[in-house]
Design a protein around this motif. Structure first.
Motif, PDB file in Angstrom:
ATOM      1  N   LEU A   3      92.336 -22.667 -20.472  1.00  0.00           N
ATOM      2  CA  LEU A   3      92.105 -22.790 -19.038  1.00  0.00           C
ATOM      3  C   LEU A   3      90.635 -23.000 -18.713  1.00  0.00           C
ATOM      4  CD1 LEU A   3      94.495 -20.053 -17.583  1.00  0.00           C
ATOM      5  CD2 LEU A   3      94.815 -22.525 -17.588  1.00  0.00           C
ATOM      6  N   THR A   4      89.756 -22.622 -19.630  1.00  0.00           N
ATOM      7  CA  THR A   4      88.323 -22.778 -19.394  1.00  0.00           C
ATOM      8  C   THR A   4      87.776 -23.894 -20.276  1.00  0.00           C
ATOM      9  OG1 THR A   4      87.734 -21.154 -21.067  1.00  0.00           O
ATOM     10  CG2 THR A   4      88.029 -20.351 -18.815  1.00  0.00           C
ATOM     11  N   ASP A 129      98.558 -27.004 -15.974  1.00  0.00           N
ATOM     12  CA  ASP A 129      98.943 -28.318 -15.449  1.00  0.00           C
ATOM     13  C   ASP A 129      97.756 -29.092 -14.885  1.00  0.00           C
ATOM     14  OD1 ASP A 129     101.599 -27.782 -16.102  1.00  0.00           O
ATOM     15  OD2 ASP A 129     102.013 -26.896 -14.130  1.00  0.00           O
ATOM     16  N   VAL A 130      96.658 -28.408 -14.651  1.00  0.00           N
ATOM     17  CA  VAL A 130      95.462 -29.046 -14.085  1.00  0.00           C
ATOM     18  C   VAL A 130      94.674 -29.720 -15.203  1.00  0.00           C
ATOM     19  CG1 VAL A 130      93.262 -28.606 -12.924  1.00  0.00           C
ATOM     20  CG2 VAL A 130      95.324 -27.404 -12.187  1.00  0.00           C
ATOM     21  N   GLU A 131      94.260 -30.943 -14.949  1.00  0.00           N
ATOM     22  CA  GLU A 131      93.463 -31.695 -15.915  1.00  0.00           C
ATOM     23  C   GLU A 131      92.000 -31.243 -15.866  1.00  0.00           C
ATOM     24  OE1 GLU A 131      92.347 -36.284 -16.220  1.00  0.00           O
ATOM     25  OE2 GLU A 131      94.515 -35.940 -16.305  1.00  0.00           O
ATOM     26  N   ALA A 132      91.328 -31.344 -16.976  1.00  0.00           N
ATOM     27  CA  ALA A 132      89.878 -31.092 -16.998  1.00  0.00           C
ATOM     28  C   ALA A 132      89.207 -32.075 -16.033  1.00  0.00           C
ATOM     29  CB  ALA A 132      89.340 -31.257 -18.409  1.00  0.00           C
ATOM     30  N   PRO A 133      88.084 -31.724 -15.448  1.00  0.00           N
ATOM     31  CA  PRO A 133      87.451 -32.564 -14.418  1.00  0.00           C
ATOM     32  C   PRO A 133      86.675 -33.762 -14.974  1.00  0.00           C
ATOM     33  CG  PRO A 133      86.185 -30.568 -14.737  1.00  0.00           C
ATOM     34  CD  PRO A 133      87.398 -30.434 -15.594  1.00  0.00           C
ATOM     35  N   TYR A 134      87.355 -34.602 -15.761  1.00  0.00           N
ATOM     36  CA  TYR A 134      86.714 -35.782 -16.346  1.00  0.00           C
ATOM     37  C   TYR A 134      86.174 -36.729 -15.275  1.00  0.00           C
ATOM     38  CZ  TYR A 134      89.135 -34.226 -20.551  1.00  0.00           C
ATOM     39  OH  TYR A 134      89.595 -33.479 -21.599  1.00  0.00           O
ATOM     40  N   SER A 135      86.866 -36.830 -14.158  1.00  0.00           N
ATOM     41  CA  SER A 135      86.437 -37.750 -13.103  1.00  0.00           C
ATOM     42  C   SER A 135      85.071 -37.358 -12.536  1.00  0.00           C
ATOM     43  CB  SER A 135      87.483 -37.817 -11.993  1.00  0.00           C
ATOM     44  OG  SER A 135      87.773 -36.527 -11.510  1.00  0.00           O
ATOM     45  N   TYR A 136      84.714 -36.075 -12.627  1.00  0.00           N
ATOM     46  CA  TYR A 136      83.397 -35.651 -12.157  1.00  0.00           C
ATOM     47  C   TYR A 136      82.283 -36.194 -13.052  1.00  0.00           C
ATOM     48  CZ  TYR A 136      84.890 -32.726  -8.321  1.00  0.00           C
ATOM     49  OH  TYR A 136      85.394 -32.294  -7.119  1.00  0.00           O
TER      50      TYR A 136
END
Length: 154
Positions: A3-4, A129-136
């Motif tokens: 999760l982290t 279910d949350v994706e890592a913040p690659y878009s950031y």
């Protein structure tokens, strides 16, 4: 699945490290006028954009083609290391992340030709279910290039 996590990206700019650091640590309110992906920023709580922990800013920006919002405080400003760490919370950030720390460190290149910026995001997802913040990472890279172009003209 964890999760982290922590993501980072390094970007090379032509501006000096001190100039970039000054923009992000002392003129943060001006970034909304420099980056196309940032629609608005306003002081939400407090009366100082640049104090550590004291004030809250509200940001509206575009990630993956969507308008998102969050609040932000500054956790650390280290003048010697040219390091700043922001804490992002509430708004759209809190829908996916319990913790979202955005930081950068900038240093002059050894050959006196610009600087290198290392952006990092430390996060804790609300669930698997949350994706890592690659878009950031892409967002930060593009905003950095816009800020560099601005600083080269200033």
């Amino acid at each position: 699945m964890a999760l982290t996590g922590k993501l980072s990206v390094e970007t090379v700019i032509r501006s000096p490290a001190a100039k970039f650091f000054n923009l992000m640590a002392r003129q943060l309110h001006h970034v909304q006028n420099v980056c196309d992906r940032i629609h608005a920023a306003k002081l939400h709580v407090g009366n100082d954009w640049h104090s550590v922990g004291g004030s809250v800013k509200h940001w509206t920006y575009i990630i993956d083609g969507k308008v998102v919002t969050c609040n932000e405080t500054i956790d650390i400003i280290d003048e010697q290391k040219y390091l700043v760490i922001y804490n992002l919370f509430d708004g759209d950030i809190s829908k996916n992340y319990k913790v979202f720390k955005l930081g950068f460190q900038v240093s002059d290149n050894s050959n006196n030709s610009g600087a290198s910026i290392t952006w990092s995001v430390e996060y804790e997802k609300i669930n698997n279910d949350v994706e890592a913040p690659y878009s950031y990472m892409e967002y930060l890279d593009k905003c950095t290039k816009e800020m560099d172009a601005y600083l080269l003209k200033a």
